[in-house]
Design an enzyme around this catalytic site. Sequence first.
Site, PDB file in Angstrom:
ATOM      1  N   ARG A  27      12.537   4.856 -12.012  1.00 35.68           N
ATOM      2  CA  ARG A  27      11.615   6.266 -12.352  1.00 35.68           C
ATOM      3  C   ARG A  27      11.121   7.090 -12.997  1.00 35.68           C
ATOM      4  NH1 ARG A  27      15.634   8.628  -8.341  1.00 35.68           N
ATOM      5  NH2 ARG A  27      14.987  10.903  -9.427  1.00 35.68           N
ATOM      6  N   GLU A 481      -4.588  -0.844   1.163  1.00 31.92           N
ATOM      7  CA  GLU A 481      -3.154  -1.679   0.101  1.00 31.92           C
ATOM      8  C   GLU A 481      -3.218  -2.654  -1.298  1.00 31.92           C
ATOM      9  OE1 GLU A 481      -0.300   0.034   0.173  1.00 31.92           O
ATOM     10  OE2 GLU A 481       0.915  -1.333  -1.109  1.00 31.92           O
ATOM     11  N   GLU A 488      -2.803  -0.676  -9.362  1.00 38.11           N
ATOM     12  CA  GLU A 488      -1.201   0.068 -10.313  1.00 38.11           C
ATOM     13  C   GLU A 488      -0.327  -0.891 -11.232  1.00 38.11           C
ATOM     14  OE1 GLU A 488       1.358   2.002  -7.452  1.00 38.11           O
ATOM     15  OE2 GLU A 488       0.763  -0.203  -6.233  1.00 38.11           O
TER      16      GLU A 488
HETATM   17  C1  AGP Z   1       2.568   2.368  -3.544  1.00 39.78           C
HETATM   18  O1  AGP Z   1       2.828   1.380  -4.874  1.00 39.78           O
HETATM   19  C2  AGP Z   1       3.107   3.396  -5.121  1.00 39.78           C
HETATM   20  N1  AGP Z   1       4.453   3.466  -5.440  1.00 39.78           N
HETATM   21  C3  AGP Z   1       2.976   4.909  -4.214  1.00 39.78           C
HETATM   22  O2  AGP Z   1       1.391   4.976  -3.906  1.00 39.78           O
HETATM   23  C4  AGP Z   1       3.732   5.496  -3.548  1.00 39.78           C
HETATM   24  O3  AGP Z   1       3.945   4.952  -1.872  1.00 39.78           O
HETATM   25  C5  AGP Z   1       3.771   6.438  -3.207  1.00 39.78           C
HETATM   26  O4  AGP Z   1       4.190   7.727  -3.923  1.00 39.78           O
HETATM   27  C6  AGP Z   1       4.617   7.255  -1.583  1.00 39.78           C
HETATM   28  O5  AGP Z   1       5.636   7.897  -2.193  1.00 39.78           O
HETATM   29  P1  AGP Z   1       6.844   7.283  -0.873  1.00 39.78           P
HETATM   30  O6  AGP Z   1       6.319   6.681   0.420  1.00 39.78           O
HETATM   31  O7  AGP Z   1       8.117   7.463  -1.281  1.00 39.78           O
HETATM   32  O8  AGP Z   1       7.033   8.820  -0.388  1.00 39.78           O
END
Ligand code: AGP
Length: 608
Positions: A27, A481, A488
């Site tokens: 997290r 994507e 990232e």
């Molecule tokens: C994607 O790899 C990231 N971890 C981040 O962009 C993520 O997709 C975004 O925070 C949305 O999260 P969610 O689908 O839980 O809303």
Amino acid sequence: MCGIVGYVGRRPGQPIILSGLRRLEYRGYDSAGLAMVEPDRLAVVRAVGNLDSLFAAADGLDSSSCTGLGHTRWATHGRPSEENAHPHQDCGGRISIVVNGIVENYKSLREELVGRGHVFTSETDAEVVVHLIEEHMGDGLAAAVRETVARLDGHYAFCATSVDEPGLIVGTRHEAPLVVGVGDGEMFLASAIPAFLCHTKRMVVLEDDDVAVVRADGVTVTDVAGGPVDRPAQEVPWDDDAAEKGGYETFMLKEIYEQPTAIADTLAGRLDDDGGVDLSDVGLSDDLLRRLRRIYIVACGTSYHAGLVASYALERLARVPVQIEVASEFRYRDPVLDAETLVIAITQSGETLDTLVAMRLSRAAGAPVLALTNIMGSQATRDADAVLFTRAGLEIGVAATKTHTAQVAALLLFTLHLAEVRGAAPTDELIRVGRALRNVPQDVQAYLDNHRGLDEIAERYHDRRFFLYLGRHTGFGVCLEGALKLKEISYIPTEAYAAGEMKHGPIALLDEGSPVVVVATDGPVYPKLVSNIEEVRARKADVIAVASEDNTAIDELATAVLHVPRCDPWLAPIVAVVPLQLLAYRIARLTGCDVDQPRNLAKTVTVE
Ligand code: AGP
């Protein structure tokens, strides 16, 4: 985001809480702490940095207590420091709390409490909670928590213990996750299920403003007024190894390879052998779907990319105007919404605050909201009129992979359902796409079984300091994507552009040998992409093309090719993104990055 772990039971709680915190590391955090309820005192340790620091500090604690709280903190108010780490204590050092989320009215509460003589030891918003509880302890901890909740604004979940009531934890939530694990003579509380999954699969999902009174023999749930609330325990469909790596070197790689299963599970029972769709459990009536005049898709990050990819098929097949918006921008554009506008909110965690705010704004404006999420009991499931679950299983890696492809598959299911209900497309076309969708898990599996050339490409380009991604139509969302994945987890700057835009500026970025990824699977826009590849090659830049498996002509054009199984153009984005996930993964590993917990990132962003 912060992680909460609580334990009360028949075993020493310290090791159980510490291992629970370890399972919540994904997290994201910058400090951590532990508080054990000893006879007539609290034993507290806190540490900045990763959990190894807390584990070392806890060695000196050596508590035999069977009640305690643990916390991993992702700083929002107050820098990462031992003083700001949770758990926080009251003035008398007899009450301890851990908080996830934000108390938005903390400044006025802090002034009020200081004015009444309370001494604060941190810069955090969270500390006001324990001093408010301290003031209301006359009728016991549970009543004090209920009184405290009535004073708080914001979105939070917290747990509290008191030396004066050993063997008791009281927890509550408001727009932030908190679940209760039901064990045999022992109970668990956590921000997320993995924290206690190795001890029990039975859990009680708390609703907003529930107050859980937890003792070793069970949990009693009340509302803020103290009235009884019925929250039956349920069995989670995951076993512990879902939270383990299953033999893979990282969670992310495991989850990339779980995609065939994640997609197949998401389709199961909803798509028959003939391509027919059954989404009757979603909760949107055919009448409402027929009346729709517009669709808004709102999401963040990778979920936004899934929405963008699917938006083309949605508009083309269902013949409903589709607008897609980043959730954090949606609210500020003052969108025109009404009962004939369906808002599709895509959020794998179901807890992303930007998306939740967009959902509430939509419902307040009278627009029906469909949540597409992966987590049962998440806030998004409570804030929506209807829910379409992906069934990707637990995704631990911060970089989303299997939830993304499962989202695209689910959105295509919804597209076929909507098109059929509205009679918007020829039946044979819908059946064709439905049958192709059924085959996608096999197509993805086929690529995973034979990703020829990928490792060599990663090896050749892993030290480049910039990548440009180009695509058209649904391929543009795939590029966004792929570019996000690389940036990232490897921290390499990337840009993704609609290929038609390259000549309007980005082409200036190209230099000899610049790596340019082009998503060029077969489809209506392929000829245009060939022109774009030639433009790139004319600048002596390198083209890494993602192309359909039997397209050999592109081998003459591109510098390197990642061939993927040929499939229906509407399904190509699901297959085409997989090599880009693996390319990002391999490059990140070659550069020594922590792909499961990239710097500065959290798996769930519960702040705006
Ligand atoms: C994607 O790899 C990231 N971890 C981040 O962009 C993520 O997709 C975004 O925070 C949305 O999260 P969610 O689908 O839980 O809303």
